[in-house]
Design a protein around this motif. Structure first.
Motif, short mmCIF file in Angstrom:
data_model
loop_
_atom_site.label_atom_id
_atom_site.label_comp_id
_atom_site.label_asym_id
_atom_site.label_seq_id
_atom_site.Cartn_x
_atom_site.Cartn_y
_atom_site.Cartn_z
N ILE A 96 31.57 50.78 35.47
CA ILE A 96 31.16 51.01 36.86
C ILE A 96 32.02 50.17 37.81
CG2 ILE A 96 29.26 50.80 38.51
CD1 ILE A 96 27.31 51.31 36.26
N SER A 97 32.43 48.98 37.38
CA SER A 97 33.21 48.11 38.25
C SER A 97 34.59 48.67 38.56
CB SER A 97 33.35 46.72 37.61
OG SER A 97 34.21 46.76 36.48
N TYR A 150 36.39 40.38 39.97
CA TYR A 150 35.45 39.72 40.88
C TYR A 150 34.02 39.94 40.41
CZ TYR A 150 32.64 39.00 45.10
OH TYR A 150 31.68 38.59 45.99
N ILE A 151 33.67 41.19 40.10
CA ILE A 151 32.30 41.52 39.67
C ILE A 151 31.96 40.78 38.37
CG2 ILE A 151 30.87 43.40 38.78
CD1 ILE A 151 32.24 45.22 40.85
N ARG A 152 32.92 40.72 37.45
CA ARG A 152 32.64 40.02 36.20
C ARG A 152 32.34 38.55 36.45
NH1 ARG A 152 37.30 39.51 31.75
NH2 ARG A 152 36.92 41.74 31.50
N THR A 153 33.15 37.88 37.25
CA THR A 153 32.94 36.45 37.49
C THR A 153 31.64 36.20 38.25
OG1 THR A 153 34.33 36.57 39.48
CG2 THR A 153 35.40 35.91 37.42
N GLN A 154 31.27 37.10 39.18
CA GLN A 154 30.01 36.93 39.90
C GLN A 154 28.82 37.06 38.96
OE1 GLN A 154 30.95 35.43 42.91
NE2 GLN A 154 29.34 36.68 43.82
N PHE A 208 42.49 36.21 40.30
CA PHE A 208 41.47 36.75 39.40
C PHE A 208 42.07 37.16 38.06
CE2 PHE A 208 38.85 37.15 43.25
CZ PHE A 208 37.63 36.72 42.75
N VAL A 209 43.33 37.62 38.07
CA VAL A 209 43.99 37.92 36.80
C VAL A 209 44.09 36.67 35.93
CG1 VAL A 209 46.20 38.54 35.75
CG2 VAL A 209 45.27 39.94 37.59
N VAL A 210 44.46 35.55 36.54
CA VAL A 210 44.56 34.28 35.80
C VAL A 210 43.18 33.86 35.29
CG1 VAL A 210 45.07 31.84 36.01
CG2 VAL A 210 46.62 33.51 37.01
#
Length: 544
Positions: A96-97, A150-154, A208-210
């Motif tokens: 979904i992300s 971003y969604i994963r880290t949040q 975010f890639v890093v």
């Protein structure tokens, strides 16, 4: 992706909130210093094009592409079906992300062509106009590419990743814009802002890639799950996908209500006044962006997790459900009480001292634009932004697809009211661009009232309406009296000094009156609200 307890979730989100406030403080101070230099270097026409029209194009692409998915996936841990294991759920959420990227491509192309096709001759004839538009679209796409990460880290509560990424991106954007403006010919002014925005988007993507370098496999993959009597293959988690679709559909209306003033300014006002509007918005919303935006975003994360925990534990552990509801109500009322004090502070001391502040901070060439009149309205606009922001954060965190459809119908009505009020005030009553801000104040008030009615319905449906009594968000009578008295005193002082030059030396006794009045209000709050504050905060302290 297990559901966090309210206590640990609250601690994590409070840490996130403080980090985001510090990030916004850093980024906005840097941006403010840069703008103070830029408004003296570039013309109001260039500043209006970049800060109103280009920023509107950028926000349109980003908001319509990602906002609905981003808000829906905040509920990911507790919205997943119980029959799915953690790995399967993570894969379906990751699928979904990816939707913001797929939505972003047509949205960016359509938005760019519409903007280029409808731009006035005064705007499109500026040097390097089309190249700058292309760079802004490219910058938007860079940010969309980082959205899955971003969604994963949040959802993993790794808020420091965003803080570090945005802090670095703001700094590079600032440096890039300033260096190109200073080093390049004058006709490169639009390109300077566009290159700065492209540097921001690229830095966000690389950061975010890093941060997610341990697993960058975001290719969509189907997941086979077992049901009671059959197996099925899923690409998206069904409930989250439906919620994402509902929120994305609503985002078009919400975006117009949020950015409606910029839409109208870009069409109704000359470029010079657009520059004045942009300067006023940058100054007027400085506090809102430093404090209220992080609070709203943090509240959305907290309410999404806490209320999802409440729904999940309702049958399994009624005690935990009640605790989650009480914590959510306490956080909401604490924020509303704080914003009520902000409103009192703004309307009491803003109007009598704003003219002096404007004369000190606003560049002289902008005094003849709409900026001064707009800044006077921001005294009322900023508190309403705060109220509406946190209330809509709760609504977005708790609403079902049916609730969102109902909200969308009301927002269509609010949109019509906003357009009518904006045109009527700006043109019919001759208030100019300040009328657009007044229309926005009315719009935010209506939206906040609707969101508050939803809060009441939500808690009433769970037999907990007593947790959200509005009186707990209003200061006691002695505090209200102190602010009213201070308002009379400082306005009498302002009338006395109406014909005195607007500088600190000449107005020193007027300033002293204001300082004494603020101290009096603060002392009254300490004396009469200590118990109220402790009653609201004590449940939060017990969870630490």
């Amino acid at each position: 992706m297990a559901t966090a307890k309210p206590s640990s979730l609250l601690s994590a989100t409070l840490a996130s909130g403080s980090s985001l406030v510090l990030l916004q403080l850093f980024s906005r101070v840097v941006t403010f210093v840069l703008n103070q230099a830029l408004v003296r270097i570039v013309s109001p026409q260039v500043f209006g094009t970049t800060s109103i029209q280009f920023e509107l194009l950028l926000s349109t692409i980003l908001f319509l592409s990602r906002e609905g998915v981003r808000n829906a996936l905040l509920r990911a841990p507790s919205s997943a079906r119980s029959s799915l294991d953690q790995t399967a759920t993570a894969r379906l959420v990751a699928n979904i992300s990816l939707l913001p990227i797929l939505l972003g491509i047509p949205t960016a192309i359509i938005s760019a062509f519409v903007y280029l096709g409808t731009s006035s001759m005064a705007t499109s004839s500026q040097p390097h106009f089309r190249e700058s538009v292309i760079l802004y679209v490219l910058a938007a796409f860079f940010e969309l590419l980082s959205e899955p990460m971003y969604i994963r880290t949040q959802n993993e509560l790794r808020f420091h990743v965003r803080v570090r990424a945005e802090g670095t991106a703001v700094m590079l954007k600032t440096i890039t814009t300033f260096l190109v403006l200073v080093g390049a010919p004058d006709n490169w002014a639009l390109i300077a802002f566009a290159l700065g925005q492209a540097a921001y988007g690229l830095t966000m993507l690389l950061s975010f890639v890093v941060a997610c370098s341990d697993n960058l496999d975001f290719r969509p993959k189907r997941v086979t799950v077992s049901r009671k009597d059959h197996t099925e293959t899923l690409l998206f988690e069904p409930s989250l996908f439906r919620l994402s679709v509902a929120m994305t559909g609503q985002s078009l209306i919400k975006h117009f209500l949020t950015e409606g003033d910029k839409f109208l300014v870009s069409r109704l006002s000359p470029l010079a006044d657009q520059g004045g509007y942009a300067v006023a918005a940058n100054y007027g919303s400085l506090i809102a962006r430093i404090v209220f935006q992080p609070i709203e975003e943090t509240a959305r994360v907290f309410f999404s997790k806490a209320l999802s925990a409440s729904e999940t534990s309702d049958t399994k552990s009624p005690g935990q459900s009640k605790e989650a509801l009480q914590t959510a109500a306490t956080v909401l009322l604490t924020l509303l009480l704080a914003f009520t004090h902000l409103f009192l502070l703004a309307v009491t001391f803003g109007p009598p001292y704003l003219s002096l502040a404007i004369s000190l901070i606003l560049p002289r060439k902008y005094l003849a634009t709409s900026a001064p009149s707009i800044l006077h309205v921001y005294v009322y606009y900023i508190p309403m932004m705060a109220f509406n922001g946190v209330l809509e954060a709760f609504l977005a965190s708790a609403a079902s697809p049916a609730d969102l459809r109902a909200q969308s119908r009301w927002m269509l009505i609010f949109s019509g009211a906003f357009i009518g009020a904006a045109v009527g005030l700006a043109r019919g009553l001759g208030m100019g661009d300040a009328g657009l801000v007044w229309a926005n104040v009315a719009n935010l008030t209506l939206r906040a009232m609707y969101a508050w009615s939803f809060v009441r319905r939500y808690f009433r449906g769970r037999n907990a309406v007593d947790l959200v009594g509005w009186r707990r968000a209003v200061p006691p009578l002695p505090v209200l009296t102190a602010f009213c008295t201070a308002g009379v005193v400082v306005r009498a002082s302002a009338k006395t000094y109406a014909n005195v030059p607007l500088n600190l030396v000449a107005q020193r006794w007027h300033l002293a009156t204001g300082v004494a009045s603020i101290l009096g209000c603060l002392l009254t709050c300490i004396l009469f609200e200590r118990k109220t504050v402790l009653r609201l905060v004590n449940p939060l302290r017990k969870m630490r």
